[in-house]
Design a protein around this motif. Structure first.
Motif: not given
Length: 492
Positions: A266-282
């Motif tokens: 679950t933590a890895l999935l959260i990390g993947a989601g956060a990474g995707a959000v950071a990419y979209v924002v950045t």
């Protein structure tokens, strides 16, 4: 007559006022270094008072109060020495001012210590010395006290001479030395020491390899491209996403465990989601920032400024989680021994103990940290925002993995290893391009003798750092053993 004497009187008055101003300036100059020392003493006194109020007249309160004082002193030294490894690259690359770096580090260090520092504290306080091998609770308390004193004195000396030593080495060596003095060689948990020693070797190598790999990636896919700006628009958001994903996964596992239990998947999935959000924002931010920039390396340095600042904050958070153990691990063991009347069972970390560690690291950074920040950031090898980002991201990922596994690795080894990794990779890459040339970049041919002289990593600093790493454990072990014998002989 009086009219002629008035100008002379004014001149005399001006001279006197000038002398007074010089005296005031000299007084401020001399007193300035003493301000930090005074604030440090005040913090130690407050930590001692907090321990006294918490324990009151309970049995063993004297031990806890003394340990709190030395724990606060140790935390100050960690902030002065170890935090330089986190913010040094960003300051050396001129992505952050010294003041900005200190503010960010103080906030992130405290947050990491308070949110995610518990597991590593347990490893330090109980994993090195086997309590069953110690004669009684009093002996165990003196052993932990000696470890705190020895480690704090050694780090204080290292900071004074400008050497970035490992605080983890200092504490582990101190605990081992006092344990041997208290109960002999058999009291040391040698399998645990072997695992910790292996992590000391692995962490700088891994930090250097990861930093070099990121720098190779940036050079290949961004710097050496014909259109550098377009390449940066494509890859800088990806690098930010990697950093954000690692931080989010770690926070999910460690920071929120007191609220909700999260498994690794679950933590890895959260990390993947956060990474995707950071990419979209950045991505749009980088695109907007890069508009109108010239196609050269100086423009790339500007684009890496924001990722470097974020990665430095991430590293400080991870450092606070991992290295708060060095300040309050022995203190937590002493508190538990006095509260429980023994030293068996699981060690719990009181909130006030964690607060002492977190605030001590922050105060030490603010008061005494700039000296070593400058050394790590600019005196080992030349850093720019791209190289410093590789160092910070490599160190952050390595420290996060180590803290997640409960291994007290040295953030000094990881961060400085990353700096060396970047520098040695640049040397290798420069030599490679000088021999073979590069179709994207014209390389000026330099004589072999001149290339040997132009080393990009200062060998004197490299040898000094390695020597300090080798000496720290035996030195603190010896000091701790002697301190334990002195305390045991004086108060037993």
């Amino acid at each position: 007559m009086s009219t002629d004497s008035e100008p002379k009187q004014w001149k005399t008055l001006d001279k006197d006022l000038n002398r007074i101003s010089r005296v005031e300036y000299a007084t401020r100059y001399v007193a300035r270094p003493l301000v930090g020392v005074g604030v440090a003493f005040a913090f130690v006194a407050l930590a001692t008072l907090a321990a006294a109020v918490t324990f009151g007249q309970a049995q063993g309160a004297v031990f806890v109060v003394a340990a709190a004082a030395f724990g606060a002193y140790m935390a100050l030294n960690i902030g002065a020495n170890d935090v330089a490894n986190n913010m040094g690259p960003a300051v050396g690359a001129r992505a952050l001012t010294m003041g900005g770096a200190i503010v960010i580090a103080a906030i992130c260090e405290s947050a990491g210590a308070l949110l995610a520092g518990g597991d590593v504290v347990s490893t330090i306080s109980k994993g090195i010395i086997d309590p069953a091998g110690v004669a009684d609770g009093s002996t165990f308390t003196w052993a932990m006290m000696a470890a705190l004193i020895a480690a704090a004195l050694w780090i204080n000396l290292a900071t004074w001479i400008g050497a970035p030593v490992s605080t983890t080495h200092s504490v582990v060596g101190g605990v081992m030395g006092s344990g041997v003095a208290a109960a002999g060689v058999a009291a040391v948990n040698w399998p645990s020491m072997a695992a910790i020693a292996a992590s000391w070797v692995v962490s700088p190598v891994l930090g250097g390899v990861i930093a070099a790999a990121f720098l190779a990636f940036i050079k290949t896919f961004i710097i050496y491209q014909d259109d550098k700006i377009a390449a940066a628009r494509r890859w800088v958001p990806v690098l930010v996403g990697i950093m954000a994903g690692a931080f989010a996964a770690y926070l999910a596992i460690k920071g929120f465990k007191r609220v909700i239990a999260i498994d690794l998947l679950t933590a890895l999935l959260i990390g993947a989601g956060a990474g995707a959000v950071a990419y979209v924002v950045t991505a749009p931010l980088i695109r907007r920032q890069s508009e109108g920039m010239e196609n050269r390396n100086r423009s790339l340095k500007e684009l890496f400024g924001l990722p470097l600042v974020i990665s430095a904050g991430l590293l400080s958070f991870a450092h606070g989680a991992n290295d708060v153990a060095n300040a309050v691990g022995p203190l937590a063991a002493i508190v538990h021994a006095q509260e429980a009347g023994g030293f068996a069972g699981k060690v719990t970390i009181p909130l006030w103990v964690m607060v002492i560690g977190a605030l001590g690291i922050s105060f030490g950074l603010v008061l005494f940290g700039p000296k070593l920040i400058r050394m790590v950031g600019s005196q080992i090898t030349k850093l720019n925002p791209m190289r410093a980002y590789c160092v910070a991201l490599s160190a952050a990922i390595t420290v996060i993995i180590a803290s997640w596994l409960g291994l007290p690795v040295s953030s000094t080894h990881i961060a400085v290893g990353g700096v060396f990794g970047v520098g040695f990779f640049r040397e290798w890459d420069t030599e490679r391009r000088a021999r073979k040339g590069n179709r994207h970049i014209a390389v000026k041919q330099v004589a072999p003798e001149e290339r040997r002289r132009r080393k990009l990593v200062r060998r004197s600093h490299f040898m000094t750092v390695i020597a300090a790493w080798v000496v720290t454990v035996p030195a603190t072990a010896l000091i701790s053993g002697l301190v334990f014998l002195a305390l045991d002989g004086a108060f037993s």
